[in-house]
Design a protein around this motif. Structure first.
Motif, short mmCIF file in Angstrom:
data_model
loop_
_atom_site.label_atom_id
_atom_site.label_comp_id
_atom_site.label_asym_id
_atom_site.label_seq_id
_atom_site.Cartn_x
_atom_site.Cartn_y
_atom_site.Cartn_z
N ILE A 152 0.85 -1.19 0.00
CA ILE A 152 0.00 0.00 0.00
C ILE A 152 0.88 1.24 0.00
O ILE A 152 1.83 1.34 0.79
N THR A 153 0.56 2.18 -0.87
CA THR A 153 1.28 3.46 -0.93
C THR A 153 0.32 4.57 -0.57
O THR A 153 -0.76 4.68 -1.15
N THR A 154 0.72 5.39 0.41
CA THR A 154 -0.14 6.48 0.90
C THR A 154 0.58 7.81 0.77
O THR A 154 1.72 7.96 1.21
N THR A 155 -0.11 8.76 0.16
CA THR A 155 0.38 10.13 0.03
C THR A 155 -0.70 11.08 0.54
O THR A 155 -1.74 10.65 1.03
N HIS A 156 -0.46 12.38 0.44
CA HIS A 156 -1.44 13.41 0.79
C HIS A 156 -1.90 13.30 2.24
O HIS A 156 -3.08 13.42 2.56
N LEU A 157 -0.92 13.08 3.13
CA LEU A 157 -1.19 13.04 4.57
C LEU A 157 -0.98 14.43 5.18
O LEU A 157 -0.06 15.14 4.80
N ARG A 163 6.37 9.72 16.52
CA ARG A 163 6.33 9.20 17.88
C ARG A 163 5.57 10.20 18.73
O ARG A 163 5.70 11.41 18.54
N ARG A 164 4.78 9.70 19.68
CA ARG A 164 3.86 10.57 20.42
C ARG A 164 4.55 11.39 21.52
O ARG A 164 3.98 11.64 22.58
N ASN A 165 5.77 11.81 21.27
CA ASN A 165 6.42 12.75 22.18
C ASN A 165 6.92 13.96 21.41
O ASN A 165 7.89 14.60 21.80
N GLY A 166 6.24 14.25 20.31
CA GLY A 166 6.54 15.45 19.56
C GLY A 166 7.39 15.28 18.34
O GLY A 166 7.61 16.24 17.60
N VAL A 167 7.91 14.07 18.07
CA VAL A 167 8.73 13.86 16.87
C VAL A 167 7.82 13.94 15.64
O VAL A 167 6.90 13.13 15.50
N PRO A 168 8.06 14.88 14.74
CA PRO A 168 7.08 15.15 13.68
C PRO A 168 7.30 14.31 12.43
O PRO A 168 8.39 13.79 12.16
N ARG A 169 6.23 14.18 11.66
CA ARG A 169 6.25 13.64 10.31
C ARG A 169 5.56 14.66 9.41
O ARG A 169 4.47 15.12 9.71
N SER A 170 6.19 15.07 8.33
CA SER A 170 5.69 16.18 7.52
C SER A 170 4.58 15.74 6.58
O SER A 170 4.32 14.54 6.39
N ASP A 171 3.93 16.72 5.95
CA ASP A 171 2.89 16.43 4.97
C ASP A 171 3.46 16.08 3.60
O ASP A 171 2.70 15.85 2.65
N GLN A 172 4.78 16.02 3.49
CA GLN A 172 5.43 15.63 2.24
C GLN A 172 5.84 14.15 2.24
O GLN A 172 6.42 13.67 1.27
N ALA A 173 5.51 13.46 3.30
CA ALA A 173 5.95 12.08 3.45
C ALA A 173 5.15 11.14 2.53
O ALA A 173 3.97 11.37 2.23
N THR A 174 5.82 10.07 2.13
CA THR A 174 5.17 8.95 1.45
C THR A 174 5.31 7.73 2.35
O THR A 174 6.41 7.43 2.83
N VAL A 175 4.20 7.04 2.59
CA VAL A 175 4.20 5.89 3.48
C VAL A 175 3.88 4.63 2.67
O VAL A 175 2.89 4.59 1.94
N THR A 176 4.74 3.63 2.80
CA THR A 176 4.54 2.35 2.13
C THR A 176 4.31 1.27 3.18
O THR A 176 5.09 1.17 4.14
N GLU A 177 3.24 0.51 3.02
CA GLU A 177 2.93 -0.58 3.95
C GLU A 177 2.94 -1.90 3.21
O GLU A 177 2.50 -1.98 2.06
N HIS A 178 3.40 -2.93 3.90
CA HIS A 178 3.38 -4.30 3.37
C HIS A 178 2.55 -5.15 4.33
O HIS A 178 2.97 -5.38 5.47
N TRP A 179 1.38 -5.60 3.86
CA TRP A 179 0.49 -6.43 4.68
C TRP A 179 0.69 -7.88 4.30
O TRP A 179 0.59 -8.26 3.13
N MET A 180 0.94 -8.72 5.30
CA MET A 180 1.16 -10.15 5.09
C MET A 180 0.32 -10.93 6.09
O MET A 180 0.47 -10.75 7.30
#
Length: 298
Positions: A152-157, A163-180
């Motif tokens: 799965i490829t996800t864009t437009h986030l 991490r839930r202590n303030g470490v950010p992830r930008s809106d330019q990121a691309t996320v790839t998931e592998h489901w098995m």
């Protein structure tokens, strides 16, 4: 072989599932044997270990104050992004959308307990929208089969956190998931590519098991002022003023430099640099943490 049987063979094979393609439909409950303290009670303040972050991400995380989630205007009831919701607290439902005319798979849909977040994973070969299209918490996801693995490829986030202590992830990121899927177990490997806050891809995994009897309830979240404060105030720490960044180093005996993260801290070779590391004589913080109910500080 009779002519009637020969004519029927194509119709028979058209109804056979493509080799290797799995169905992920069902009720899934998360396993927390990986990164339990981070995913359940939450990560320690200042813990950036094993994250390939750059200086910009580190500065953002250093300024973070846990009371920020009390800000009514922007942060209360703010949902996880789809890349984090798979690691967060809450169960998941997956179902298929089938084109009744062709019986082809159009999409998988997911429903998460936390913030009743729902995502569509398109399986019909459509393209991702242009860069200027709106960004959402769940993003825009498309999936393709690679054998019995769904990629799965996800864009437009929207911008969110790694991490839930303030470490950010930008809106330019691309996320790839592998489901098995392996019988009643599901393994999801997530790869985050973020040109703004990461110096190299961040790879993490989580696992789920089939729970056919589960019932996902309503996730209630209402905006309400929790503490009296002037309108527009956002809790934060100015650079160099956060007094909590060294706590994790003191609690776990880890050199402060290691807690600051960076790609180098991801690899086994980094242990050679921790010559001054001395493990505490005994574990007295999150010694057991495999479910939400056994994560005891001591």
């Amino acid at each position: 072989m009779s002519k009637a049987v020969l004519l029927a063979l194509p119709a028979i094979f058209l109804g056979v599932t493509a080799v290797g393609q799995a169905d992920f439909s069902g009720e899934w409950a998360p396993l927390y044997h990986e990164d339990g303290p981070e995913r359940l009670p939450g990560p320690e303040l200042g813990d950036y270990t094993e994250l390939p972050i750059n200086d910009a991400a580190r500065l953002r995380a250093d300024s973070w104050d846990a009371d920020r989630i009390s800000v009514v205007e922007q942060y209360q009831c703010r949902p996880h992004g789809s890349d984090y919701s798979m690691r967060g607290l809450g169960n998941m439902r997956v179902w298929r959308e089938i084109d009744q005319a062709t019986q082809r798979l159009i999409a998988f849909h997911t429903h998460m307990l936390a913030w009743v977040s729902e995502r569509t994973i398109y399986m019909d070969g459509r393209q991702h929208p242009p860069d200027y299209a709106p960004h959402t918490w769940q993003g825009f996801s498309t999936g393709v089969w690679e054998g019995n693995m769904l990629t799965i490829t996800t864009t437009h986030l929207k911008e969110n956190y790694i991490r839930r202590n303030g470490v950010p992830r930008s809106d330019q990121a691309t996320v790839t998931e592998h489901w098995m899927r392996h019988g009643d177990y599901l393994t999801v490997v997530t790869v985050i590519d973020d040109p703004v806050f990461l110096t190299e891809p961040l790879v993490r995994s989580d696992n789920w098991y089939v729970d056919p009897g589960q019932h996902i309830g309503i996730f209630g979240c209402e905006h309400a002022p929790e503490l009296p404060k002037p309108v527009g105030v956002v809790p934060h720490h100015l650079p160099g003023t956060n007094p909590y960044l060294r706590e994790i180093s003191e609690w776990y005996g880890i050199p402060y430099e290691a807690t600051r993260g960076g790609a180098e801290t991801l690899y086994p070779e980094y242990r050679q640099k921790l010559k001054d590391y001395k493990a505490p004589p005994k574990c007295d913080r999150y010694c057991t943490c495999t479910t939400l109910f056994d994560c005891q500080l001591r």
